[in-house]
Design a protein around this motif. Sequence first.
Motif, PDB file in Angstrom:
ATOM      1  N   LEU A 108       0.820  -1.211   0.000  1.00  0.00           N
ATOM      2  CA  LEU A 108       0.000   0.000   0.000  1.00  0.00           C
ATOM      3  C   LEU A 108       0.854   1.261   0.000  1.00  0.00           C
ATOM      4  O   LEU A 108       0.583   2.222  -0.727  1.00  0.00           O
ATOM      5  N   ASP A 109       1.937   1.255   0.771  1.00  0.00           N
ATOM      6  CA  ASP A 109       2.790   2.445   0.876  1.00  0.00           C
ATOM      7  C   ASP A 109       3.619   2.681  -0.385  1.00  0.00           C
ATOM      8  O   ASP A 109       4.085   3.809  -0.620  1.00  0.00           O
ATOM      9  N   LEU A 110       3.823   1.657  -1.193  1.00  0.00           N
ATOM     10  CA  LEU A 110       4.627   1.823  -2.408  1.00  0.00           C
ATOM     11  C   LEU A 110       3.969   2.772  -3.407  1.00  0.00           C
ATOM     12  O   LEU A 110       4.640   3.346  -4.261  1.00  0.00           O
ATOM     13  N   LYS A 111       2.674   2.923  -3.290  1.00  0.00           N
ATOM     14  CA  LYS A 111       1.942   3.743  -4.262  1.00  0.00           C
ATOM     15  C   LYS A 111       2.371   5.211  -4.204  1.00  0.00           C
ATOM     16  O   LYS A 111       2.079   5.982  -5.104  1.00  0.00           O
ATOM     17  N   GLU A 112       3.059   5.582  -3.134  1.00  0.00           N
ATOM     18  CA  GLU A 112       3.494   6.970  -3.001  1.00  0.00           C
ATOM     19  C   GLU A 112       4.825   7.228  -3.712  1.00  0.00           C
ATOM     20  O   GLU A 112       5.222   8.377  -3.892  1.00  0.00           O
ATOM     21  N   ASP A 113       5.509   6.149  -4.140  1.00  0.00           N
ATOM     22  CA  ASP A 113       6.876   6.298  -4.629  1.00  0.00           C
ATOM     23  C   ASP A 113       7.034   6.193  -6.144  1.00  0.00           C
ATOM     24  O   ASP A 113       8.107   6.499  -6.670  1.00  0.00           O
ATOM     25  N   TYR A 114       5.984   5.752  -6.849  1.00  0.00           N
ATOM     26  CA  TYR A 114       6.125   5.484  -8.281  1.00  0.00           C
ATOM     27  C   TYR A 114       4.953   6.069  -9.068  1.00  0.00           C
ATOM     28  O   TYR A 114       3.845   6.216  -8.552  1.00  0.00           O
ATOM     29  N   ASP A 115       5.245   6.397 -10.315  1.00  0.00           N
ATOM     30  CA  ASP A 115       4.169   6.827 -11.215  1.00  0.00           C
ATOM     31  C   ASP A 115       3.398   5.623 -11.735  1.00  0.00           C
ATOM     32  O   ASP A 115       2.173   5.664 -11.867  1.00  0.00           O
ATOM     33  N   PHE A 116       4.146   4.556 -12.061  1.00  0.00           N
ATOM     34  CA  PHE A 116       3.538   3.331 -12.574  1.00  0.00           C
ATOM     35  C   PHE A 116       4.100   2.113 -11.842  1.00  0.00           C
ATOM     36  O   PHE A 116       5.302   2.033 -11.592  1.00  0.00           O
ATOM     37  N   ILE A 117       3.233   1.178 -11.527  1.00  0.00           N
ATOM     38  CA  ILE A 117       3.629  -0.149 -11.065  1.00  0.00           C
ATOM     39  C   ILE A 117       3.077  -1.145 -12.071  1.00  0.00           C
ATOM     40  O   ILE A 117       1.863  -1.191 -12.307  1.00  0.00           O
ATOM     41  N   LEU A 118       3.974  -1.930 -12.683  1.00  0.00           N
ATOM     42  CA  LEU A 118       3.576  -2.912 -13.693  1.00  0.00           C
ATOM     43  C   LEU A 118       3.803  -4.313 -13.135  1.00  0.00           C
ATOM     44  O   LEU A 118       4.916  -4.643 -12.719  1.00  0.00           O
ATOM     45  N   ILE A 119       2.767  -5.140 -13.139  1.00  0.00           N
ATOM     46  CA  ILE A 119       2.820  -6.468 -12.545  1.00  0.00           C
ATOM     47  C   ILE A 119       2.766  -7.522 -13.645  1.00  0.00           C
ATOM     48  O   ILE A 119       1.797  -7.601 -14.396  1.00  0.00           O
ATOM     49  N   ASP A 120       3.810  -8.343 -13.710  1.00  0.00           N
ATOM     50  CA  ASP A 120       3.854  -9.467 -14.644  1.00  0.00           C
ATOM     51  C   ASP A 120       3.286 -10.689 -13.921  1.00  0.00           C
ATOM     52  O   ASP A 120       3.919 -11.249 -13.040  1.00  0.00           O
ATOM     53  N   CYS A 121       2.063 -11.094 -14.313  1.00  0.00           N
ATOM     54  CA  CYS A 121       1.369 -12.182 -13.619  1.00  0.00           C
ATOM     55  C   CYS A 121       1.824 -13.543 -14.129  1.00  0.00           C
ATOM     56  O   CYS A 121       2.265 -13.682 -15.271  1.00  0.00           O
ATOM     57  N   PRO A 122       1.681 -14.585 -13.302  1.00  0.00           N
ATOM     58  CA  PRO A 122       2.030 -15.939 -13.736  1.00  0.00           C
ATOM     59  C   PRO A 122       0.982 -16.484 -14.712  1.00  0.00           C
ATOM     60  O   PRO A 122      -0.134 -15.958 -14.792  1.00  0.00           O
ATOM     61  N   PRO A 123       1.319 -17.556 -15.452  1.00  0.00           N
ATOM     62  CA  PRO A 123       0.375 -18.136 -16.411  1.00  0.00           C
ATOM     63  C   PRO A 123      -0.645 -19.045 -15.720  1.00  0.00           C
ATOM     64  O   PRO A 123      -0.671 -20.263 -15.935  1.00  0.00           O
ATOM     65  N   SER A 124      -1.479 -18.450 -14.892  1.00  0.00           N
ATOM     66  CA  SER A 124      -2.521 -19.196 -14.197  1.00  0.00           C
ATOM     67  C   SER A 124      -3.534 -18.192 -13.662  1.00  0.00           C
ATOM     68  O   SER A 124      -3.281 -16.980 -13.661  1.00  0.00           O
ATOM     69  N   LEU A 125      -4.679 -18.712 -13.217  1.00  0.00           N
ATOM     70  CA  LEU A 125      -5.655 -17.858 -12.539  1.00  0.00           C
ATOM     71  C   LEU A 125      -5.622 -18.141 -11.039  1.00  0.00           C
ATOM     72  O   LEU A 125      -6.647 -18.135 -10.370  1.00  0.00           O
ATOM     73  N   GLY A 126      -4.420 -18.356 -10.523  1.00  0.00           N
ATOM     74  CA  GLY A 126      -4.228 -18.713  -9.133  1.00  0.00           C
ATOM     75  C   GLY A 126      -4.146 -17.521  -8.202  1.00  0.00           C
ATOM     76  O   GLY A 126      -4.496 -16.386  -8.541  1.00  0.00           O
ATOM     77  N   VAL A 127      -3.626 -17.790  -7.011  1.00  0.00           N
ATOM     78  CA  VAL A 127      -3.611 -16.817  -5.928  1.00  0.00           C
ATOM     79  C   VAL A 127      -2.852 -15.548  -6.289  1.00  0.00           C
ATOM     80  O   VAL A 127      -3.310 -14.433  -6.005  1.00  0.00           O
ATOM     81  N   LEU A 128      -1.681 -15.676  -6.908  1.00  0.00           N
ATOM     82  CA  LEU A 128      -0.878 -14.484  -7.209  1.00  0.00           C
ATOM     83  C   LEU A 128      -1.505 -13.631  -8.306  1.00  0.00           C
ATOM     84  O   LEU A 128      -1.422 -12.397  -8.258  1.00  0.00           O
ATOM     85  N   THR A 129      -2.138 -14.246  -9.286  1.00  0.00           N
ATOM     86  CA  THR A 129      -2.837 -13.465 -10.308  1.00  0.00           C
ATOM     87  C   THR A 129      -3.999 -12.701  -9.693  1.00  0.00           C
ATOM     88  O   THR A 129      -4.186 -11.506  -9.960  1.00  0.00           O
ATOM     89  N   ILE A 130      -4.777 -13.363  -8.849  1.00  0.00           N
ATOM     90  CA  ILE A 130      -5.902 -12.682  -8.209  1.00  0.00           C
ATOM     91  C   ILE A 130      -5.408 -11.578  -7.282  1.00  0.00           C
ATOM     92  O   ILE A 130      -5.973 -10.479  -7.238  1.00  0.00           O
ATOM     93  N   ASN A 131      -4.322 -11.818  -6.535  1.00  0.00           N
ATOM     94  CA  ASN A 131      -3.719 -10.765  -5.716  1.00  0.00           C
ATOM     95  C   ASN A 131      -3.357  -9.558  -6.565  1.00  0.00           C
ATOM     96  O   ASN A 131      -3.565  -8.402  -6.167  1.00  0.00           O
ATOM     97  N   SER A 132      -2.793  -9.815  -7.742  1.00  0.00           N
ATOM     98  CA  SER A 132      -2.388  -8.733  -8.637  1.00  0.00           C
ATOM     99  C   SER A 132      -3.596  -7.922  -9.101  1.00  0.00           C
ATOM    100  O   SER A 132      -3.551  -6.688  -9.158  1.00  0.00           O
ATOM    101  N   LEU A 133      -4.684  -8.614  -9.427  1.00  0.00           N
ATOM    102  CA  LEU A 133      -5.904  -7.939  -9.884  1.00  0.00           C
ATOM    103  C   LEU A 133      -6.549  -7.139  -8.754  1.00  0.00           C
ATOM    104  O   LEU A 133      -7.112  -6.066  -8.978  1.00  0.00           O
TER     105      LEU A 133
END
Length: 256
Positions: A108-133
């Motif tokens: 949450l605090d990282l949002k203050e430090d960058y203009d863009f955050i780009l997340i490369d998701c894994p090839p699945s609809l698993g926990v990390l992809t849903i976290n990213s969304l």
Amino acid sequence: MSKTIIIAVANQKGGVGKTTTTRELGFYLHFLGFNVLFIDCDQQGNLTKGVYNDDTKGLYDAMTGTDYRIIHVDDKLFLLPGESRLASLEKSLLAEVDVYTRMKDTFLDLKEDYDFILIDCPPSLGVLTINSLVFADYVIVPVYPALYSLQGTNDLLETIRKVQINYNQDLKFLGFNVNRYDPRALITRAIVQELTNSFGDKVFASKLIGSTKIVEEAINCQCGIVQMRKSKIKDQVIALGREVLNRLGVANEQNT
């Protein structure tokens, strides 16, 4: 920019260009002078290998509450690495109350430090992809226009819809971007037309051809295609970057 923009690049199919899209878009935004953070959510760590060549503690350690560091790749360009331990993280999070909100809560605090955050998701609809969304403001879906390659698209869109309903009502679907496009192939043109017929302007007008230059740059941890000499693939990367900024409503006054 007054607000950080978080973009998840997601598709449960492998080989459709998620890492290529994330990497080249990030380097394009960095080239324009924006502060950019890459987050690599894939246990294969291909994005990490494509921008940084040393092992370090990254996403796994951050989401398990241990020490980690964000890599300063270049001026205004940063990386939170991914690696093989992310596979076990997916399994361990399933037993946690915050299984789908861990990334959002952690960063949450990282949002203050960058203009863009780009997340490369894994090839699945698993926990990390849903976290990213759950963490993201927007999602881009890369696609490879080949026979059977669009299978599962409805499953992904349904997952996005469920995340919007249950966790992140502000998440917006930015669009499909076509990778490894070969306009000479009839089947390729037919598939892209089918995609456009189904989703209209949700398909980016700009497309990326298959290019060994992108692979070579990633292997050598070089700068993005946008900083190379004049080439067709460079023009396409710039066109994609401009289209993304236009859809986001972000002004781009620098001439590339």
